[in-house]
Design a protein around this motif. Structure first.
Motif, PDB file in Angstrom:
ATOM      1  N   HIS A 142     -11.324   7.576  -8.990  1.00  0.00           N
ATOM      2  CA  HIS A 142     -10.925   8.504  -7.943  1.00  0.00           C
ATOM      3  C   HIS A 142     -11.536   8.136  -6.608  1.00  0.00           C
ATOM      4  N   ILE A 143     -12.750   7.679  -6.607  1.00  0.00           N
ATOM      5  CA  ILE A 143     -13.417   7.358  -5.330  1.00  0.00           C
ATOM      6  C   ILE A 143     -12.725   6.161  -4.686  1.00  0.00           C
ATOM      7  N   HIS A 144     -12.442   5.137  -5.475  1.00  0.00           N
ATOM      8  CA  HIS A 144     -11.736   3.953  -4.961  1.00  0.00           C
ATOM      9  C   HIS A 144     -10.356   4.335  -4.424  1.00  0.00           C
ATOM     10  N   PHE A 145      -9.686   5.262  -5.160  1.00  0.00           N
ATOM     11  CA  PHE A 145      -8.348   5.676  -4.731  1.00  0.00           C
ATOM     12  C   PHE A 145      -8.401   6.320  -3.359  1.00  0.00           C
ATOM     13  N   LEU A 146      -9.385   7.249  -3.186  1.00  0.00           N
ATOM     14  CA  LEU A 146      -9.463   7.958  -1.913  1.00  0.00           C
ATOM     15  C   LEU A 146      -9.870   7.019  -0.769  1.00  0.00           C
ATOM     16  N   GLN A 147     -10.799   6.085  -1.054  1.00  0.00           N
ATOM     17  CA  GLN A 147     -11.232   5.170   0.001  1.00  0.00           C
ATOM     18  C   GLN A 147     -10.107   4.213   0.416  1.00  0.00           C
ATOM     19  N   SER A 148      -9.330   3.706  -0.534  1.00  0.00           N
ATOM     20  CA  SER A 148      -8.270   2.725  -0.223  1.00  0.00           C
ATOM     21  C   SER A 148      -7.028   3.392   0.331  1.00  0.00           C
ATOM     22  N   SER A 149      -6.701   4.554  -0.142  1.00  0.00           N
ATOM     23  CA  SER A 149      -5.452   5.199   0.292  1.00  0.00           C
ATOM     24  C   SER A 149      -5.519   5.631   1.748  1.00  0.00           C
ATOM     25  N   LYS A 150      -6.755   5.808   2.242  1.00  0.00           N
ATOM     26  CA  LYS A 150      -6.863   6.253   3.649  1.00  0.00           C
ATOM     27  C   LYS A 150      -6.266   5.226   4.611  1.00  0.00           C
ATOM     28  N   SER A 151      -6.550   3.936   4.333  1.00  0.00           N
ATOM     29  CA  SER A 151      -6.013   2.894   5.228  1.00  0.00           C
ATOM     30  C   SER A 151      -4.546   2.569   4.936  1.00  0.00           C
ATOM     31  N   LEU A 152      -4.157   2.705   3.662  1.00  0.00           N
ATOM     32  CA  LEU A 152      -2.781   2.378   3.304  1.00  0.00           C
ATOM     33  C   LEU A 152      -1.791   3.459   3.710  1.00  0.00           C
ATOM     34  N   CYS A 153      -2.289   4.679   3.863  1.00  0.00           N
ATOM     35  CA  CYS A 153      -1.358   5.780   4.188  1.00  0.00           C
ATOM     36  C   CYS A 153      -1.052   5.877   5.671  1.00  0.00           C
ATOM     37  N   VAL A 154      -1.780   5.115   6.481  1.00  0.00           N
ATOM     38  CA  VAL A 154      -1.500   5.161   7.934  1.00  0.00           C
ATOM     39  C   VAL A 154      -0.135   4.506   8.189  1.00  0.00           C
ATOM     40  N   PRO A 155       0.858   5.274   8.699  1.00  0.00           N
ATOM     41  CA  PRO A 155       2.210   4.674   8.940  1.00  0.00           C
ATOM     42  C   PRO A 155       2.166   3.712  10.115  1.00  0.00           C
ATOM     43  N   PRO A 156       3.083   2.779  10.158  1.00  0.00           N
ATOM     44  CA  PRO A 156       3.117   1.825  11.289  1.00  0.00           C
ATOM     45  C   PRO A 156       3.350   2.565  12.602  1.00  0.00           C
ATOM     46  N   GLY A 157       2.666   2.174  13.607  1.00  0.00           N
ATOM     47  CA  GLY A 157       2.829   2.814  14.915  1.00  0.00           C
ATOM     48  C   GLY A 157       4.122   2.395  15.600  1.00  0.00           C
ATOM     49  N   PRO A 158       4.390   3.054  16.725  1.00  0.00           N
ATOM     50  CA  PRO A 158       5.635   2.745  17.439  1.00  0.00           C
ATOM     51  C   PRO A 158       5.710   1.302  17.881  1.00  0.00           C
ATOM     52  N   GLY A 159       4.568   0.700  18.148  1.00  0.00           N
ATOM     53  CA  GLY A 159       4.591  -0.680  18.617  1.00  0.00           C
ATOM     54  C   GLY A 159       4.566  -1.678  17.501  1.00  0.00           C
ATOM     55  N   ASP A 160       4.405  -1.193  16.236  1.00  0.00           N
ATOM     56  CA  ASP A 160       4.332  -2.134  15.150  1.00  0.00           C
ATOM     57  C   ASP A 160       5.699  -2.747  14.840  1.00  0.00           C
ATOM     58  N   LEU A 161       6.773  -1.886  14.858  1.00  0.00           N
ATOM     59  CA  LEU A 161       8.126  -2.393  14.590  1.00  0.00           C
ATOM     60  C   LEU A 161       8.791  -2.858  15.894  1.00  0.00           C
ATOM     61  N   PRO A 162       9.524  -3.935  15.835  1.00  0.00           N
ATOM     62  CA  PRO A 162      10.171  -4.443  17.058  1.00  0.00           C
ATOM     63  C   PRO A 162      11.263  -3.484  17.526  1.00  0.00           C
ATOM     64  N   SER A 163      11.430  -3.440  18.819  1.00  0.00           N
ATOM     65  CA  SER A 163      12.486  -2.603  19.417  1.00  0.00           C
ATOM     66  C   SER A 163      13.808  -3.378  19.345  1.00  0.00           C
ATOM     67  N   ILE A 164      14.738  -2.861  18.535  1.00  0.00           N
ATOM     68  CA  ILE A 164      16.016  -3.554  18.308  1.00  0.00           C
ATOM     69  C   ILE A 164      17.082  -2.939  19.203  1.00  0.00           C
ATOM     70  N   LYS A 165      17.487  -3.697  20.207  1.00  0.00           N
ATOM     71  CA  LYS A 165      18.557  -3.249  21.106  1.00  0.00           C
ATOM     72  C   LYS A 165      19.873  -3.910  20.684  1.00  0.00           C
TER      73      LYS A 165
END
Length: 553
Positions: free
Chosen positions: A291-314
């Motif tokens: 459980h401790i490993h799950f909580l420590q690792s999931s914190k970084s993995l659950c952060v969604p990509p920011g607006p600048g992470d995905l390319p702007s497709i025009k």
């Protein structure tokens, strides 16, 4: 001098106007010689123009040349009159095909050199000697040997045809002038020839003027063709240059858009790969029991990509609008070219006087008539109030009227005598004299045109049409000043119009039931259907005006 005369021909000392030996000979500026009285009489008739010409070579002189007697030539002629022509020793020459045969050669037929208009016979050099030696025969009229002597002799009196009757336009002898042609306007054949030669000179001048005008029009047309070729070549070069630039712009824009799209593709593939890696880690983390490993690792993995992470497709740039514009431009250019080429084709076909050309550009004997082209050859516009001539060329009424004012009553294309013809079917026109209700004389005209099949000039060729049988009335008032009957004159004009098929036409109409009916109807020439219309003031003037438009006057 007597010896020189031996080798001379009497024709060399004859006046070409009177055909006699020269009397008071004069030599004009061009070198030809005439009797002084003959050339004076000829030039007196040219005083109204102020331009004088030689009857032989047609060279013109302005002002009128002063005539002086040619004394040397006069002396030669006088000696010839006294001594007569002493021809050279006979040179025997057998007659060949086409030669005039001597009428007095009994064994071997010799070639005749002279014909006598008094003896009505032709002579070779040997048998001609008596006409040079015998005083009575010296007075005979000798001409160049001809095989049609009988054509120069009056069939009634057997005398020489040396007089021309202007009334009957035929050649006669002096006996005819006191019998069948008594009181007629007659002149000598020489005078008639001089008058006709003047007329031919005027006609020749008109032909030369028309040739010059035709050559000028031909040159203008050739220049127009050259201008058209240069213009077309310039348009092609400009089009190639413009479209080359457009192609280059499209390629540059294509390269930029493809480069931008490829960059987007690369970034998008990287982001997708990163998301797939995280998804796999999350899937693996969801199965861990720590459980401790799950909580420590999931914190970084659950952060969604920011607006600048995905390319702007025009949306990528599209060339559909360019293609659409080019297609529209192509269609407009095709329409313009078709319109211009149609005008050129119609103009070339309408001007049939210049001939046609084959597909290979070679001259063709085929000539297109204006009747085949619904375009006026004069204004190059669609026909307005079409007038078709007997030579098949057709023109706008206004254009033809202007041409008549400039060229006279002749077709402006083929120069044939102008005669307007219509599409009236064959029929009959009969006339009877009648009296109106006031007792005045008038004409009752009966028209009868049977039903038949329409021809090429009609609205529906090959289909039947309904004929017509009707009457029309024409007044015949008397002009007491000129003592003429105006109705008779208009009737003659109407008869000419009927002969030229201009009184009726085949009209396409619809019946009350909606079916089509082709029938014969009057054209725009006014006709009085009863005596009341016939007696209206100015009726004959209206008829004359309508006929004048069709050049019947």
């Amino acid at each position: 001098m007597a010896h020189a005369a031996v080798l001379l021909d009497e024709d060399q000392f004859s006046c070409t106007i009177c055909l006699e030996l020269l009397k008071n000979p004069v030599t004009i500026l061009c070198g030809h010689s005439y009797c002084m009285g003959c050339i004076k009489g000829c030039w007196d008739q040219d005083d109204h123009t102020g331009v004088y010409s030689c009857p032989q070579c047609r060279q013109t002189f302005t002002p009128r040349p002063v005539l002086n007697k040619n004394t040397m030539l006069a002396e030669v002629v006088e000696k010839l009159k006294k001594t007569g022509l002493q021809p050279a020793p006979p040179v025997h020459c057998d007659a060949g095909p086409g030669d005039v045969v001597c009428d007095f050669c009994s064994e071997r037929k010799r070639k005749a050199i002279k014909s006598c208009l008094v003896c009505l016979a032709s002579y070779c050099e040997t048998h001609l000697q008596p006409h040079y030696e015998s005083p009575p025969l010296k007075k005979h009229k000798l001409v160049k040997a001809t095989g049609n002597l009988q054509e120069k002799i009056c069939s009634h009196h057997g005398k020489l045809l040396e007089i021309y009757c202007r009334n009957d336009q035929q050649f006669i002898c002096d006996m005819c002038t006191i019998e069948d042609h008594k009181g007629h306007n007659t002149v000598s054949v020489a005078t008639a020839r001089t008058e006709r030669q003047k007329q031919l000179g005027v006609t020749q001048s008109e032909f030369q003027q028309r040739i010059q005008e035709g050559e000028k029009e031909l040159q203008d047309l050739r220049q127009a063709v050259q201008s058209l070729k240069h213009s077309a070549q310039a348009a092609v070069e400009d089009s190639e240059r413009i479209f080359t630039e457009v192609k280059e712009l499209i390629r540059v824009q294509e390269k930029a858009e493809v480069s931008r799209a490829e960059g987007l593709l690369e970034r998008l593939e990287q982001e997708i790969a990163e998301l797939r890696r995280r998804d796999a880690e999350l899937e693996q983390l969801s199965h861990t029991e720590d459980h401790i490993h799950f909580l420590q690792s999931s914190k970084s993995l659950c952060v969604p990509p920011g607006p600048g992470d995905l390319p702007s497709i025009k949306p990528l740039f599209s060339f559909e609008s360019v293609s659409k514009c080019v297609s529209e431009l192509k269609e407009r250019l095709e329409d313009v070219c078709k319109g211009e080429m149609s005008k050129i084709s119609k103009a070339g076909r309408a001007v049939g006087i210049y001939g046609c050309f084959t597909e290979a550009g070679e001259p063709s004997e085929a000539r297109a008539t204006a009747a085949e082209v619904e375009t006026c050859p004069l204004c190059m516009e669609p026909l307005q109030k079409k007038q078709r001539l007997i030579c098949t060329h057709a023109f706008c009424t206004v254009c033809l009227k202007r041409s008549v004012g400039r060229l006279g009553l002749q077709c402006p294309v083929c120069l044939k005598a102008l005669k307007v013809v219509g599409d009236q079917p064959d029929g009959q026109m009969t006339v009877k004299r009648r009296q109106d209700c006031f007792g005045k004389e008038c004409f009752c005209i009966t028209y009868n045109i049977s039903s038949g099949i329409q021809k090429e000039a009609h609205p529906n060729p090959g289909k039947p049409f309904t004929g017509i049988q009707t009457e029309a009335w024409l007044p015949n008032p008397c002009n007491w000043e000129s003592k003429t009957y105006e109705g008779q004159e208009v009737l003659r004009l109407l008869q000419r119009a009927f002969e030229q098929k201009l009184v009726f036409t085949v009209s396409f109409k619809y019946t009350a039931t909606g079916g089509a009916a082709d029938r014969v109807v009057f054209t725009d020439i006014p006709h009085a259907r009863n005596l009341y219309e016939c007696s209206e003031d100015g009726f004959l003037k209206k008829v004359r005006a309508a006929l004048r438009v069709k050049f019947i006057k």
